[in-house]
Design an enzyme around this catalytic site. Structure first.
Site, short mmCIF file in Angstrom:
data_model
loop_
_atom_site.label_atom_id
_atom_site.label_comp_id
_atom_site.label_asym_id
_atom_site.label_seq_id
_atom_site.Cartn_x
_atom_site.Cartn_y
_atom_site.Cartn_z
N GLN A 51 -5.88 9.11 10.20
CA GLN A 51 -5.59 8.89 8.77
C GLN A 51 -4.74 7.65 8.52
OE1 GLN A 51 -4.40 13.22 8.25
NE2 GLN A 51 -5.28 12.80 6.25
N CYS A 90 -6.62 17.49 1.30
CA CYS A 90 -6.41 16.51 2.37
C CYS A 90 -5.87 15.22 1.75
CB CYS A 90 -7.73 16.25 3.07
SG CYS A 90 -7.62 15.02 4.38
N LEU A 91 -4.89 14.62 2.42
CA LEU A 91 -4.30 13.38 1.92
C LEU A 91 -5.33 12.25 1.89
CD1 LEU A 91 -0.87 13.49 3.77
CD2 LEU A 91 -1.29 13.96 1.36
ZN ZN Z 1 -6.53 15.97 6.17
#
Ligand code: ZN
Length: 179
Positions: A51, A90-91
């Site tokens: 991420q 989710c970010l």
């Molecule tokens: Zn996530």
């Protein structure tokens, strides 16, 4: 530690498999602590290295009832038991939540920030967060697990990776489906 930009879909790194960490040196620890600060800044419960654009098997978690953040290198799920439906966000997909299938509990193994092997059984939010973050390391997003006939819906409060309190309070269900 610097706050790092969080990648959002459809960034291709989110669909790549992260590599095993060979040794835990200053470089890996610095990255992990930057991930902790980035996760805290974003108000998330967890963050995986993909991420923030790094393809290493590193995840960090911040359980709401724990003071210290958890850092795991090469995290693995050894065993899963049962199935349950939970709400998840989710970010990397800000503004959306969905109902997904997750295990009732899991057996976990990984290396902590002191390079020690840790093994434990987890349930509830910790189990869910570990499954979510380890999925990221394998290029899997929660939208891949949406419960049958469930759609994603938009929420007005962004930035929370998981929030069990908000079940049933999500506003304005949308007709957007990403799976
Ligand atoms: Zn996530």
């Amino acid at each position: 530690m610097p706050i790092l930009p969080i990648l959002e879909i459809p960034h291709p790194i989110l669909r790549k498999k992260a590599k095993k960490v060979r040794s835990i040196s200053k470089k890996e620890l610095t990255l992990a602590y930057s991930m902790v600060d980035t996760m805290r800044e974003a108000g998330g419960v967890g963050l995986a290295a993909n991420q923030i654009g790094e393809l290493w098997r590193i995840i960090v978690l911040q359980m709401p009832d724990e003071e210290e953040s958890r850092i795991y290198f090469n995290p693995q799920i050894i065993k899963t038991y049962g199935s349950r439906e939970v709400e998840e966000g989710c970010l990397s997909l800000p503004g959306y939540r969905g109902i997904v299938n997750r295990s009732m509990w899991i057996k976990f193994q990984g290396l902590d920030h002191t390079d020690q092997i840790v093994k434990f059984e987890a349930e509830n939010l910790l189990s869910q967060a570990l499954e979510h973050e380890i999925d990221h390391l394998n290029g899997i997003l929660y939208t891949d697990h949406l419960a049958e006939h469930q759609q994603l819906y938009t929420v007005t409060h962004e930035g929370e990776e998981f929030d069990e309190q908000s079940v049933g309070t999500a506003e304005s269900p949308a007709s957007i489906k990403i799976d």
